[in-house]
Scaffold this active site. Sequence first.
Site, PDB file in Angstrom:
ATOM      1  N   GLU A  55       0.817  -1.205   0.000  1.00  0.00           N
ATOM      2  CA  GLU A  55       0.000   0.000   0.000  1.00  0.00           C
ATOM      3  C   GLU A  55       0.854   1.259   0.000  1.00  0.00           C
ATOM      4  O   GLU A  55       0.534   2.228  -0.681  1.00  0.00           O
ATOM      5  CB  GLU A  55      -0.931   0.021   1.221  1.00  0.00           C
ATOM      6  CG  GLU A  55      -1.790   1.280   1.252  1.00  0.00           C
ATOM      7  CD  GLU A  55      -2.773   1.318   2.400  1.00  0.00           C
ATOM      8  OE1 GLU A  55      -3.681   2.159   2.358  1.00  0.00           O
ATOM      9  OE2 GLU A  55      -2.622   0.518   3.340  1.00  0.00           O
TER      10      GLU A  55
ATOM     11  N   ASP B  17      -0.556  -4.978   3.134  1.00  0.00           N
ATOM     12  CA  ASP B  17      -1.108  -3.790   3.790  1.00  0.00           C
ATOM     13  C   ASP B  17      -0.507  -3.753   5.190  1.00  0.00           C
ATOM     14  O   ASP B  17      -0.864  -4.556   6.045  1.00  0.00           O
ATOM     15  CB  ASP B  17      -2.635  -3.858   3.861  1.00  0.00           C
ATOM     16  CG  ASP B  17      -3.249  -2.520   4.266  1.00  0.00           C
ATOM     17  OD1 ASP B  17      -2.519  -1.678   4.827  1.00  0.00           O
ATOM     18  OD2 ASP B  17      -4.454  -2.317   4.024  1.00  0.00           O
TER      19      ASP B  17
ATOM     20  N   ILE C 141      -0.734  -1.641   7.718  1.00  0.00           N
ATOM     21  CA  ILE C 141      -1.735  -1.386   8.768  1.00  0.00           C
ATOM     22  C   ILE C 141      -3.075  -1.172   8.065  1.00  0.00           C
ATOM     23  O   ILE C 141      -3.306  -0.113   7.475  1.00  0.00           O
ATOM     24  CB  ILE C 141      -1.413  -0.146   9.626  1.00  0.00           C
ATOM     25  CG1 ILE C 141      -0.027  -0.241  10.255  1.00  0.00           C
ATOM     26  CG2 ILE C 141      -2.479   0.011  10.716  1.00  0.00           C
ATOM     27  CD1 ILE C 141       0.363   0.996  11.068  1.00  0.00           C
ATOM     28  N   ASP C 142      -3.930  -2.162   8.099  1.00  0.00           N
ATOM     29  CA  ASP C 142      -5.282  -1.978   7.581  1.00  0.00           C
ATOM     30  C   ASP C 142      -6.156  -1.517   8.744  1.00  0.00           C
ATOM     31  O   ASP C 142      -6.330  -2.246   9.723  1.00  0.00           O
ATOM     32  CB  ASP C 142      -5.836  -3.278   6.990  1.00  0.00           C
ATOM     33  CG  ASP C 142      -7.163  -3.040   6.303  1.00  0.00           C
ATOM     34  OD1 ASP C 142      -7.201  -2.216   5.375  1.00  0.00           O
ATOM     35  OD2 ASP C 142      -8.165  -3.638   6.718  1.00  0.00           O
TER      36      ASP C 142
ATOM     37  N   THR D 233      -5.843   2.194   9.588  1.00  0.00           N
ATOM     38  CA  THR D 233      -4.886   3.170  10.116  1.00  0.00           C
ATOM     39  C   THR D 233      -5.539   4.164  11.075  1.00  0.00           C
ATOM     40  O   THR D 233      -4.926   4.576  12.072  1.00  0.00           O
ATOM     41  CB  THR D 233      -4.188   3.918   8.967  1.00  0.00           C
ATOM     42  OG1 THR D 233      -3.558   2.960   8.102  1.00  0.00           O
ATOM     43  CG2 THR D 233      -3.120   4.864   9.485  1.00  0.00           C
TER      44      THR D 233
ATOM     45  N   ASP E  37      -6.273  -4.441   0.725  1.00  0.00           N
ATOM     46  CA  ASP E  37      -7.202  -4.525   1.854  1.00  0.00           C
ATOM     47  C   ASP E  37      -7.800  -5.924   1.989  1.00  0.00           C
ATOM     48  O   ASP E  37      -8.016  -6.417   3.100  1.00  0.00           O
ATOM     49  CB  ASP E  37      -8.353  -3.526   1.690  1.00  0.00           C
ATOM     50  CG  ASP E  37      -7.890  -2.090   1.678  1.00  0.00           C
ATOM     51  OD1 ASP E  37      -6.978  -1.748   2.447  1.00  0.00           O
ATOM     52  OD2 ASP E  37      -8.454  -1.290   0.898  1.00  0.00           O
TER      53      ASP E  37
END
Length: 273
Positions: free
Chosen positions: A79, A95, A97-98, A100, A222
């Site tokens: 990402e 990802d 940190i999905d 955030t 995601d």
Amino acid sequence: MDEREYRHDRARVEELLELATGIAEEAGQMLLAKRPARPEVLATKSSPTDVVTALDRAAEELIRGRIAEARPHDAILGEEGGDTPGEGTVRWVVDPIDGTVNFLYGLPDWAVSIGVEVDGEIVAGAVHNVPRGELFTASKGGGAWLRGERLRCNTGVPLAKALVATGFGYEAGRRRVQAEVLAQVVPQVRDIRRGGSCAVDLCSVATGRVDAYYERGTNYWDHAAAGLIAVEAGARLGGLNGRPVSPDMTLCAAPGLFEELHDLLVPLDPERD
């Protein structure tokens, strides 16, 4: 062995999953250890509410480094760091940190998500919901798992009794449309949940914590890993009108409920902005 055969070779797929799982766990522990009381926004992306923190980038750098150490010829799509070409047919979809905004505010649902694609198909995935200490995993044809327990989504739930998760975009115009659509969905279902992480929501479908999930505006990173987890738990994953998952729409539920929710959404034109 030709790398194209990875997706048909259980041992090799499990090797990829083991690596993804270990990296997701390490990255999550780093984030948990280094997260300050209130992380600062480093930058914004699509809108002022679409934020990036320094730890997003640090986590992706860690993940990329670990993948490169173990498999230096693989491609990586992240990402934050974009698409790094590779020499084979394996690509990692990351990802860091999905969720955030949840991470920023100290809310308990954010995750490290790592999917592994072979020849264009996701064959393994790990989602580490860090605050809850939950590590979800799946391999294609090998089931979805949490703490050694095989996951199964809820089945036989009619739309009127379905607990449905959803999410909202970052731009005001899209949120307005999503609110209009939601107003028509709420009277037709048991209730709505808004968790703030696509990956965690899809894992919640897999565990039966919610019955269904839909959202416009999700990206490949995601749902790459979590989508496989949901499918391996028995859910159906797709878009509207027979299309695959895309930024236009992500819809996930057990067959039957998937069709009911789909047929409720289509006349509401939820893909407009």
